[in-house]
Design an enzyme around this catalytic site. Sequence first.
Site, mmCIF file in Angstrom:
data_model
loop_
_atom_site.group_PDB
_atom_site.id
_atom_site.type_symbol
_atom_site.label_atom_id
_atom_site.label_comp_id
_atom_site.label_asym_id
_atom_site.label_seq_id
_atom_site.Cartn_x
_atom_site.Cartn_y
_atom_site.Cartn_z
ATOM 1 N N SER A 199 0.882 -1.176 0.204
ATOM 2 C CA SER A 199 0.002 0.035 -0.102
ATOM 3 C C SER A 199 0.633 1.393 0.052
ATOM 4 O O SER A 199 1.730 1.387 -0.674
ATOM 5 C CB SER A 199 -1.006 -0.100 1.118
ATOM 6 N N HIS A 210 -7.934 -5.207 -0.159
ATOM 7 C CA HIS A 210 -6.768 -4.861 0.151
ATOM 8 C C HIS A 210 -6.209 -5.337 1.457
ATOM 9 O O HIS A 210 -6.718 -5.065 2.721
ATOM 10 C CB HIS A 210 -6.957 -3.094 0.374
HETATM 11 C C1 GCU Z 1 -5.500 4.965 1.518
HETATM 12 C C2 GCU Z 1 -4.814 5.705 0.234
HETATM 13 C C3 GCU Z 1 -3.909 4.905 -0.468
HETATM 14 C C4 GCU Z 1 -3.072 3.972 0.457
HETATM 15 C C5 GCU Z 1 -3.700 3.346 1.363
HETATM 16 C C6 GCU Z 1 -2.760 2.674 2.346
HETATM 17 O O1 GCU Z 1 -6.423 4.051 1.213
HETATM 18 O O2 GCU Z 1 -5.992 6.460 -0.320
HETATM 19 O O3 GCU Z 1 -3.388 5.305 -1.635
HETATM 20 O O4 GCU Z 1 -2.295 2.929 -0.534
HETATM 21 O O5 GCU Z 1 -4.542 4.247 2.120
HETATM 22 O O6 GCU Z 1 -1.560 2.827 2.662
HETATM 23 O O7 GCU Z 1 -3.480 1.599 3.031
#
Ligand code: GCU
Length: 406
Positions: A244, A385
Amino acid sequence: MVCTTGSVAQTLPNPLVLTTGKRVQTARQWTEERRPELLKLFASEMYGQAPPRPERMRFAVVDEDRQALGGLATRKQVVIYYDGTPQGPKTDVLLYIPNQMKGPAPAIVGLNFWGNHTIHPDPGIRLAKSFVESGKNNPYIDLSCVQHNRATEACRGTNARQWPVEKILKAGYALVTAYREDVASDEAGSTLTTGVHQLFPAYQQRPDNFGTIGAWAWALSRIMDYLETDKAIDRKQVAVFGWSRLGKAALWAGASDPRFALVISHESGAGGAKLFHRGVGENIRRLCTVFPHWYAKSFRQYMDKDTLLPFDQHMVIGLIAPRPVYIGSAQDDKGADPAGEFASAVAATPVYRLFKTNGLPVSTLPPLNQSVQGQISYHIRPGGHDVTDYDWEQYLRFADKHFRPR
Ligand code: GCU
């Protein structure tokens, strides 16, 4: 070069054309002309200018247990004192080195989200002292152990699900990790004046100031500086991993620091692996307004211009060439636009071909749970995710291919 978003086809900037308009035809031209040009472009327009390694930086090994995890590993904890003093910014680095290895071990280095102590219940891990976010209903970790934004004993091992430490060690890899907040603040409203940023105030006065993603990538390189001094680690076989926002940092660390021999960018999405040009998922406006501390101020000029950018993230993947890189996606991770992460890997392939490697061996999105492994590798798995055992299994298999003679 074309990438489609259902009905719209957008032209992507070509990584193999120099700003003069001249085409890059050889690996040497790429390395000597185009790569430096692109590194400069991404530093100036997006990630910010990173400072050099601080002259006074020093490392202190504060813990070494040769019988950690029931004898499976040697646990070491090293503090990076960036200005050489305990009063200045510092980062706790946790290493597990497999004991079964005869010689120096290959390593996987990655930052963690909630503190070193969360990746495993091992009571020997030092509790993070930096700020820890709180909040209910975090899908990845139970943060009810956090008191006044500080870690407590009850927080040990609370994120172990995402870090299969024993599996990584048994596969013959050292695992090296550090906490994101030990490097730079990721709190909303971060002023970029704490953590490592406090050492470089002049850098914040520039439009290409290095933000938090840049600082995390820079700290990964400082961890690499330490690893180069540790005889238990094979410095030629160090992979950088991140998930992420930390996957965005891992990608840039791998792109900008060739000492990382392999790069794994897991669900890095916008500002990571995904192409902005498709106009799908999280956009530049969201990145720059919800997380204004992540990228350089100069990046804000591109808000609402995602599909018109003069560069895009396939070029960042290209900067890693010819080193192996793995882009991982999840089907329901819509903000990260899995198809856009894939398209980016496809669009980086011509750079890899210059080096007579295959790049990504396919050009259509593979079915779920089918890891396509070339010099560029990719998978998309079902679910959202997260970091799962399936993801780690693919990454270990990938590292095995490149780090071990078959
Ligand atoms: C948020 C953000 C993402 C990122 C994520 C994370 O959702 O919008 O760009 O990757 O956080 O780091 O969990």
